[in-house]
Design a protein around this motif. Structure first.
Motif, PDB file in Angstrom:
ATOM      1  N   VAL A 128       0.864  -1.180   0.000  1.00 57.24           N
ATOM      2  CA  VAL A 128       0.000   0.000   0.000  1.00 57.24           C
ATOM      3  C   VAL A 128       0.901   1.229   0.000  1.00 57.24           C
ATOM      4  N   GLY A 129       0.576   2.240  -0.790  1.00 56.31           N
ATOM      5  CA  GLY A 129       1.441   3.413  -0.794  1.00 56.31           C
ATOM      6  C   GLY A 129       0.899   4.559  -1.612  1.00 56.31           C
ATOM      7  N   THR A 130       1.627   5.649  -1.554  1.00 59.57           N
ATOM      8  CA  THR A 130       1.298   6.828  -2.358  1.00 59.57           C
ATOM      9  C   THR A 130       2.135   6.781  -3.643  1.00 59.57           C
ATOM     10  N   PRO A 131       1.652   7.358  -4.733  1.00 60.70           N
ATOM     11  CA  PRO A 131       2.349   7.239  -6.023  1.00 60.70           C
ATOM     12  C   PRO A 131       3.782   7.756  -6.000  1.00 60.70           C
ATOM     13  N   GLY A 132       4.039   8.860  -5.287  1.00 66.90           N
ATOM     14  CA  GLY A 132       5.375   9.454  -5.298  1.00 66.90           C
ATOM     15  C   GLY A 132       6.445   8.502  -4.792  1.00 66.90           C
ATOM     16  N   ARG A 133       6.242   7.893  -3.637  1.00 68.04           N
ATOM     17  CA  ARG A 133       7.256   7.013  -3.064  1.00 68.04           C
ATOM     18  C   ARG A 133       7.362   5.695  -3.843  1.00 68.04           C
ATOM     19  N   ILE A 134       6.233   5.162  -4.306  1.00 64.86           N
ATOM     20  CA  ILE A 134       6.268   3.929  -5.113  1.00 64.86           C
ATOM     21  C   ILE A 134       7.083   4.161  -6.386  1.00 64.86           C
ATOM     22  N   LYS A 135       6.872   5.297  -7.017  1.00 64.28           N
ATOM     23  CA  LYS A 135       7.607   5.613  -8.242  1.00 64.28           C
ATOM     24  C   LYS A 135       9.101   5.762  -7.962  1.00 64.28           C
ATOM     25  N   ASP A 136       9.474   6.342  -6.811  1.00 60.75           N
ATOM     26  CA  ASP A 136      10.886   6.473  -6.443  1.00 60.75           C
ATOM     27  C   ASP A 136      11.561   5.104  -6.377  1.00 60.75           C
ATOM     28  N   HIS A 137      10.899   4.157  -5.716  1.00 61.98           N
ATOM     29  CA  HIS A 137      11.481   2.818  -5.585  1.00 61.98           C
ATOM     30  C   HIS A 137      11.600   2.123  -6.948  1.00 61.98           C
ATOM     31  N   LEU A 138      10.633   2.358  -7.818  1.00 65.37           N
ATOM     32  CA  LEU A 138      10.702   1.777  -9.164  1.00 65.37           C
ATOM     33  C   LEU A 138      11.895   2.346  -9.946  1.00 65.37           C
ATOM     34  N   GLN A 139      12.070   3.655  -9.878  1.00 62.80           N
ATOM     35  CA  GLN A 139      13.160   4.300 -10.612  1.00 62.80           C
ATOM     36  C   GLN A 139      14.527   3.886 -10.078  1.00 62.80           C
ATOM     37  N   ASN A 140      14.605   3.605  -8.780  1.00 63.46           N
ATOM     38  CA  ASN A 140      15.864   3.181  -8.165  1.00 63.46           C
ATOM     39  C   ASN A 140      16.136   1.691  -8.355  1.00 63.46           C
ATOM     40  N   GLY A 141      15.189   0.977  -8.999  1.00 60.78           N
ATOM     41  CA  GLY A 141      15.370  -0.439  -9.262  1.00 60.78           C
ATOM     42  C   GLY A 141      15.222  -1.324  -8.035  1.00 60.78           C
ATOM     43  N   LYS A 142      14.638  -0.814  -6.973  1.00 59.68           N
ATOM     44  CA  LYS A 142      14.493  -1.593  -5.737  1.00 59.68           C
ATOM     45  C   LYS A 142      13.181  -2.379  -5.694  1.00 59.68           C
ATOM     46  N   LEU A 143      12.178  -1.908  -6.420  1.00 61.52           N
ATOM     47  CA  LEU A 143      10.836  -2.509  -6.343  1.00 61.52           C
ATOM     48  C   LEU A 143      10.490  -3.208  -7.652  1.00 61.52           C
ATOM     49  N   ASP A 144       9.986  -4.434  -7.534  1.00 59.07           N
ATOM     50  CA  ASP A 144       9.566  -5.214  -8.697  1.00 59.07           C
ATOM     51  C   ASP A 144       8.046  -5.347  -8.694  1.00 59.07           C
ATOM     52  N   LEU A 145       7.390  -4.780  -9.688  1.00 59.57           N
ATOM     53  CA  LEU A 145       5.932  -4.858  -9.795  1.00 59.57           C
ATOM     54  C   LEU A 145       5.483  -5.715 -10.975  1.00 59.57           C
ATOM     55  N   THR A 146       6.405  -6.461 -11.556  1.00 57.90           N
ATOM     56  CA  THR A 146       6.051  -7.257 -12.731  1.00 57.90           C
ATOM     57  C   THR A 146       5.160  -8.449 -12.385  1.00 57.90           C
TER      58      THR A 146
END
Length: 710
Positions: free
Chosen positions: A260-278
């Protein structure tokens, strides 16, 4: 051997001392037989009592081992948040019989109130909503049911009933339901059941299967807590700005099931390559109209592009929820939804869109008087012990109002410029009752479930109807009633009417609280405050109390003490028409309809003299034109009352509440001064307001086109 010893005490048959084993066997056999007979006899008594429950009385109740006081205590003990938890079948049956028996004592016609079989009695006590939402009707595990009951949820609410099966079966859903009706559990319960039923190993470092996006940090925190409260098997994480990255990275390394999260922080983790949403299988956009609005649309698209493929039926299940879903939401949402999706609307186009448990009031007040009047409104409608949320349009206004001395209750502000840690502390303090008044911007408008908010105040009509619906929905939640008061100036009358039209509500125009209202409310709070004073402290003040009683008298001494405790030592008179200080509102009624206002002016001059022109302000017709309403300076009240004499045709009195006015004169009381004779309706602003709203909609559409159709 004595003769008595040769016979069994229980059966009376002769016992052989040479065969002790045979004797013990006979005794055991008799004991089992007697136990069986006793059980059958008891069962027959219960069957008889059920067949004859219409004639059942106190004696039959005691014969069946029913203890009314104990059962009554048990039934009240299981109530929580207005709902009764599930009881065992035996207790439910006994409670039903006990309830029916007491019902017969109150009503003489017992035959009409006691029909049917006793086993079905508990069902008759349940409402249709409770029957339809019973947990047994849905694929909900026993563990989840227990956790829901711990939260005080004993059955599914209507929106949860409608959405459970479509969500559980994997369909895309877009759902609209009023605020405070339980939308979070609508997607949380079926998703948790779906994931818990998956036998896949919970390996370390696993990527999330569920992604929930929320517009505010506070809402994201609350949604994550709702998920955590009803599952012990799944890992729930909440990512939002203003918090350290390291803890969130550790959670991703350990493995997450629900994110669960807000778009800003989720997007940060995606750009940093830390989060996998595939590997995300379920996507939820909570408060979808704001998530797809101009402020979030681009971020949401960047996030979902990772998990979605264009025109693919294998995309994640998409769930969209909000209390307000304008037509454009459906158009934009189709970009993420499969060709066949479920649309659930518990509001509809013709019904009221705001919460039905909320009373909507409106007070006309100039901005310069607003802080003082808000303080009086809180005192009268909520008091020192109720909870109030005051919504402001800007952060600066929220800070100024929170520090204003007119609000006597403990008060704190909440907005986007406050550090995240302090925002969480403030919200927790308000929930726990540490302080009673929260002054906030829209960060507290959506989704937050704060218990027992008695009053919502909006310092001005919001610029869009959706904001009003969500703000007013902070009170009157989960079946409770609440009050929402919207302040407006004369120039904002058209915006107030626009909100009425689009939200499907009708504002009741009321005046500011009168001096009498404030004194009564302050007195109640002061008396309640006295109840909390310990007896040991009272002993120290008895000598001073005796001195005051001798000097002032008991009534005057206590009245002065209550006035000091309440803080209502000086109360300013205000106009009921526009809240201006130093004015008293008068009502002049006539026994016949007045077609011309000059008729009322002529009568006032006749009895009060020609100088009445400078004393009477903002004169306007009462509804039905059987009189007029106007303001006079508070300093001239006694003089005018002394000169005036009622007649059969005319009567003059002080208004204790704002009377109903001629509809065309709504909002005409604004501004100060003037004799009010040119009180004609100026509604040209309404056309301008509608144009402004139409322009806003077109502007939104252009922004959506830029964000989604690039």
């Amino acid at each position: 051997m004595p003769e008595a010893a040769r016979f069994s005490a229980s059966s009376g048959t002769e016992s052989d001392p040479e065969c002790p084993m045979e004797s013990e066997s006979a005794i055991e056999s008799n004991r089992r037989r007697r136990k069986k007979e006793k059980k059958e006899k008891k069962s027959k008594r219960h069957d008889k009592s059920r067949r004859r429950k219409a004639q059942m009385d106190e004696s039959e109740q005691s014969e069946d081992d029913i203890d009314p006081p104990k059962l009554k205590k048990s039934r009240s003990g299981v109530k929580q948040n207005g709902h009764t938890r599930e009881e065992s079948p035996e207790n439910a049956k006994l409670s039903s019989l006990n309830s029916k028996s007491s019902h017969k004592k109150r009503h003489s016609n017992s035959s009409e109130t006691s029909s049917g079989d006793g086993d079905s009695e508990p069902d008759q006590e349940m409402t249709e909503e409770q029957k339809e939402g019973a947990f047994s009707n849905f694929s909900i595990s026993k563990g989840t049911v227990q956790l829901l009951q711990a939260r005080g949820v004993t059955y599914l609410f209507p929106v949860q009933v409608k959405t459970f099966n479509p969500v559980y079966s994997g369909k895309d859903v877009i759902a609209q339901a009023r605020t405070g009706t339980g939308k979070t559990f609508s997607f949380a319960i079926p998703l948790i059941e779906k994931l818990q039923g998956d036998s896949q190993e919970r390996r370390r470092g696993r990527s999330p299967k569920v992604l929930v996006l929320c517009p505010t940090r506070e809402l994201a925190n609350q949604v994550a807590k709702d998920f955590k409260d009803i599952t012990k098997k799944l890992t729930v994480a909440c990512f939002y700005g203003g918090t350290p990255y390291n803890g969130q990275i550790d959670l991703m390394r350990s493995g997450i099931d629900i994110l669960v999260g807000t778009p800003g922080r989720i997007k940060d983790h995606l750009q940093n390559g830390k989060l996998d949403l595939t590997k995300v299988k379920h996507v939820v956009l909570d408060e979808v109209d704001q998530m797809l609005d101009m402020g979030f649309a681009e971020q949401v698209e960047d996030i979902l592009r990772v998990a979605y493929k264009k025109d693919s039926e294998d995309n994640p299940q998409t769930l969209l929820f909000s209390a307000t879903c304008p037509h454009w939401v459906y158009d934009v949402a189709k970009k993420y939804m499969k060709s066949r999706y479920e649309q659930i609307d518990l509001i509809g186009k013709r019904t009221q869109k705001a919460a039905t448990t909320v009373e909507h009031l409106a007070i006309e007040c100039h901005w310069s008087q607003r802080a003082a009047v808000i303080g009086d409104v809180i005192q009268v409608y909520s008091g020192s012990y109720g909870r109030t949320i005051v919504f402001c349009e800007t952060k600066k206004e929220a800070n100024e109002l929170a520090l204003n001395a007119s609000i006597k209750q403990d008060c704190q502000s909440l907005h986007g410029d406050i550090p995240q840690k302090q925002r969480e502390i403030t919200l927790k303090g308000f929930r726990n009752g540490t302080f009673k008044v929260l002054v906030a911007t829209n960060v507290a408008a959506r989704g937050l479930d704060i218990p027992e908010v008695d009053l919502v105040v909006q310092s001005s009509p919001p610029k869009d109807v959706e904001s009003y619906i969500h703000r007013s929905g902070r009170t009157g939640r989960a079946g409770r009633t609440g009050i929402c008061i919207c302040f407006y100036q004369r120039k904002e009358e058209h915006q107030l009417r626009y909100v009425e039209q689009k939200a499907g509500i009708t504002f009741k125009r009321v005046g500011v609280p009168t001096a009498t209202d404030i004194i009564k409310a302050s007195s109640k709070d002061a008396i309640r405050c006295l109840d909390s004073v310990p007896q040991t402290a009272i002993e120290y003040f008895k000598e001073s109390a005796r001195f005051l009683i001798e000097e002032k008298g008991p009534v005057n001494a206590l009245a002065a003490a209550l006035a000091h405790i309440s803080g209502a030592t000086s109360i300013e008179q205000r106009s009921l028409l526009n809240s201006d200080a130093g004015f008293v509102t008068m009502i002049l009624t006539c026994s016949e309809e007045i077609n011309n206002m000059s008729y009322a002016w002529r009568k006032l001059r006749e009895l009060l003299g020609d100088d009445v022109d400078r004393k009477v302000n903002r004169m306007c017709f009462l509804k039905g034109k059987m009189g007029v309403c106007f303001d006079i300076p508070a300093a001239d009240q006694k003089e005018i009352e002394a000169k005036w004499e009622d007649s059969k045709q005319w009567r003059l009195c002080v208004a204790t509440e704002l009377p109903e006015l001629v509809e065309s004169q709504r909002g005409g009381g604004g501004g100060g001064g003037g004799n009010g004779r040119s009180f004609s309706s100026s509604r040209n602003g309404r056309r301008g307001g509608s144009g402004r709203n139409r322009f806003r909609s077109r502007g939104q559409k252009r922004s959506f086109d830029r964000a989604f159709d690039r």
